[in-house]
Each structure stands twice: as C-alpha cells, then as structure tokens.
Design a protein around this motif. Structure first.
Motif, PDB file in Angstrom:
ATOM      1  N   ALA A  23     -67.572  65.496  21.807  1.00 41.51           N
ATOM      2  CA  ALA A  23     -68.049  64.357  21.020  1.00 41.51           C
ATOM      3  C   ALA A  23     -67.662  63.087  21.763  1.00 41.51           C
ATOM      4  O   ALA A  23     -66.783  63.120  22.638  1.00 41.51           O
ATOM      5  CB  ALA A  23     -67.426  64.364  19.627  1.00 41.51           C
ATOM      6  N   PRO A  24     -68.276  61.952  21.433  1.00 34.71           N
ATOM      7  CA  PRO A  24     -67.862  60.691  22.071  1.00 34.71           C
ATOM      8  C   PRO A  24     -66.398  60.350  21.767  1.00 34.71           C
ATOM      9  O   PRO A  24     -65.630  60.033  22.659  1.00 34.71           O
ATOM     10  CB  PRO A  24     -68.814  59.663  21.481  1.00 34.71           C
ATOM     11  CG  PRO A  24     -70.010  60.442  21.044  1.00 34.71           C
ATOM     12  CD  PRO A  24     -69.468  61.780  20.611  1.00 34.71           C
ATOM     13  N   ASP A  25     -65.998  60.411  20.494  1.00 31.40           N
ATOM     14  CA  ASP A  25     -64.624  60.140  20.056  1.00 31.40           C
ATOM     15  C   ASP A  25     -64.183  61.263  19.127  1.00 31.40           C
ATOM     16  O   ASP A  25     -64.954  61.710  18.286  1.00 31.40           O
ATOM     17  CB  ASP A  25     -64.540  58.804  19.292  1.00 31.40           C
ATOM     18  CG  ASP A  25     -64.853  57.610  20.158  1.00 31.40           C
ATOM     19  OD1 ASP A  25     -64.162  57.420  21.168  1.00 31.40           O
ATOM     20  OD2 ASP A  25     -65.802  56.866  19.820  1.00 31.40           O
ATOM     21  N   GLY A  26     -62.936  61.695  19.278  1.00 26.48           N
ATOM     22  CA  GLY A  26     -62.419  62.732  18.392  1.00 26.48           C
ATOM     23  C   GLY A  26     -63.159  64.049  18.527  1.00 26.48           C
ATOM     24  O   GLY A  26     -63.678  64.586  17.554  1.00 26.48           O
ATOM     25  N   ALA A  27     -63.198  64.582  19.731  1.00 24.34           N
ATOM     26  CA  ALA A  27     -63.934  65.824  19.957  1.00 24.34           C
ATOM     27  C   ALA A  27     -63.384  66.979  19.128  1.00 24.34           C
ATOM     28  O   ALA A  27     -64.140  67.810  18.640  1.00 24.34           O
ATOM     29  CB  ALA A  27     -63.931  66.183  21.439  1.00 24.34           C
ATOM     30  N   GLY A  28     -62.073  67.045  18.954  1.00 21.06           N
ATOM     31  CA  GLY A  28     -61.475  68.092  18.122  1.00 21.06           C
ATOM     32  C   GLY A  28     -61.563  67.737  16.650  1.00 21.06           C
ATOM     33  O   GLY A  28     -62.207  68.426  15.861  1.00 21.06           O
ATOM     34  N   ILE A  29     -60.904  66.631  16.268  1.00 21.21           N
ATOM     35  CA  ILE A  29     -60.883  66.169  14.873  1.00 21.21           C
ATOM     36  C   ILE A  29     -60.954  64.651  14.864  1.00 21.21           C
ATOM     37  O   ILE A  29     -60.199  63.982  15.571  1.00 21.21           O
ATOM     38  CB  ILE A  29     -59.601  66.617  14.141  1.00 21.21           C
ATOM     39  CG1 ILE A  29     -59.463  68.146  14.161  1.00 21.21           C
ATOM     40  CG2 ILE A  29     -59.600  66.098  12.711  1.00 21.21           C
ATOM     41  CD1 ILE A  29     -58.152  68.654  13.573  1.00 21.21           C
ATOM     42  N   ALA A  30     -61.828  64.104  14.042  1.00 20.86           N
ATOM     43  CA  ALA A  30     -61.920  62.655  13.844  1.00 20.86           C
ATOM     44  C   ALA A  30     -61.638  62.339  12.384  1.00 20.86           C
ATOM     45  O   ALA A  30     -62.068  63.055  11.479  1.00 20.86           O
ATOM     46  CB  ALA A  30     -63.305  62.145  14.224  1.00 20.86           C
ATOM     47  N   SER A  31     -60.892  61.246  12.160  1.00 19.87           N
ATOM     48  CA  SER A  31     -60.537  60.845  10.805  1.00 19.87           C
ATOM     49  C   SER A  31     -60.513  59.326  10.704  1.00 19.87           C
ATOM     50  O   SER A  31     -59.908  58.662  11.536  1.00 19.87           O
ATOM     51  CB  SER A  31     -59.164  61.413  10.442  1.00 19.87           C
ATOM     52  OG  SER A  31     -58.732  60.906   9.204  1.00 19.87           O
ATOM     53  N   GLU A  32     -61.160  58.793   9.690  1.00 23.74           N
ATOM     54  CA  GLU A  32     -61.144  57.349   9.467  1.00 23.74           C
ATOM     55  C   GLU A  32     -60.713  57.072   8.032  1.00 23.74           C
ATOM     56  O   GLU A  32     -61.374  57.479   7.086  1.00 23.74           O
ATOM     57  CB  GLU A  32     -62.518  56.746   9.756  1.00 23.74           C
ATOM     58  CG  GLU A  32     -62.898  56.887  11.219  1.00 23.74           C
ATOM     59  CD  GLU A  32     -64.178  56.145  11.569  1.00 23.74           C
ATOM     60  OE1 GLU A  32     -64.474  55.122  10.932  1.00 23.74           O
ATOM     61  OE2 GLU A  32     -64.865  56.608  12.490  1.00 23.74           O
ATOM     62  N   GLY A  33     -59.558  56.403   7.889  1.00 23.47           N
ATOM     63  CA  GLY A  33     -59.072  55.959   6.591  1.00 23.47           C
ATOM     64  C   GLY A  33     -58.662  57.070   5.644  1.00 23.47           C
ATOM     65  O   GLY A  33     -58.778  56.930   4.433  1.00 23.47           O
TER      66      GLY A  33
END
Length: 135
Positions: A23-33
């Motif tokens: 992924a562009p950002d957070g290929a494993g895990i992405a979390s926002e807020g």
C-alpha cells in the motif's frame, strides 16, 4: 492499509499474522484516530511505497505487546510511521540486521520532528509520542 485498516473506535488484533501486503502508507496496518491493541501478532514483510511499511498511525493510540514488527520496507518508517498519537510497546521484536529481518530503512519514523529511530531488536519495550520522542 494494505492488510488491515483500523476504522472502528476500539479494536484488538490478537494472534494474527499480517504478512506480505502492499500500500502507499501502512502496508501492514493503517489506523487514523483510533485506540487499539496489537497482541501476540506478527506484522512482517509488508511494503509501503511511501511510509509505514508495517504500521501507519495518525492520531489515536496503539499498545503493542509480545508481537513482531519485522522485515517491513518503506521510503521512511519501515517498521512504523507514527504521524501523531502515542504508541506503547512491551516485549516485542523489531528485527535485526544480524537476523536479516530488519525493517528498512528504519524501525520507526516519528512525530512532528520527523525523527528516524533504528536499532530496536528483540524483546523491546518503549513508548513513542507525537513529539518524536521514542524511549
């Protein structure tokens, strides 16, 4: 996130393997807020074309316990990009060059000061804050 996008208000990821995602950002895990936990899990061999190969955290908080963040790659923050928020790590592995599973180019890219941290290894415990301080 390539593997997991944490979008609920409270999430627990337990005994999971998040491996070989892109992924562009957070290929494993992405979390926002969000507030969430990663326990007894492996986030490995993920590749972000920008930041946060393993983890990308923007606001909120994350507690990592007895997990492995290893072999992830990105332009910055191979292991994790902490944009803002706080991450607490207990007894977790961050890969080492000697074991050929280090995060590239660094373990953590943190905070408003955009500070890169490398050299974390096996059984690490520390806290990273939005200020860019990991200790």
């Amino acid at each position: 996130g390539g593997g997991v996008n944490v979008s609920a208000s409270s999430v627990s990821v337990t005994s999971c393997t998040i491996d070989n995602n892109k992924a562009p950002d957070g290929a494993g895990i992405a979390s926002e807020g969000r507030t969430w936990t990663l326990d007894s899990s492996d986030v490995t061999n993920n590749d972000a074309s920008a930041t946060g190969g393993g983890l990308y955290i923007d606001e909120g908080s994350l507690t990592i316990t007895s997990s492995a963040i290893e072999g992830n790659t990105a332009t910055a923050g191979g292991g994790m990009h902490l944009v803002s928020g706080e991450v607490t790590v207990t007894s977790s592995d961050w890969g080492t060059a000697a074991d050929s599973n280090d995060n590239d180019p660094d373990d953590i890219f943190a905070g408003e000061s955009s500070t890169a941290y490398s050299g974390f290894g096996t059984g690490e415990s520390f806290t990273c804050a939005f200020s860019g301080d990991c200790s």
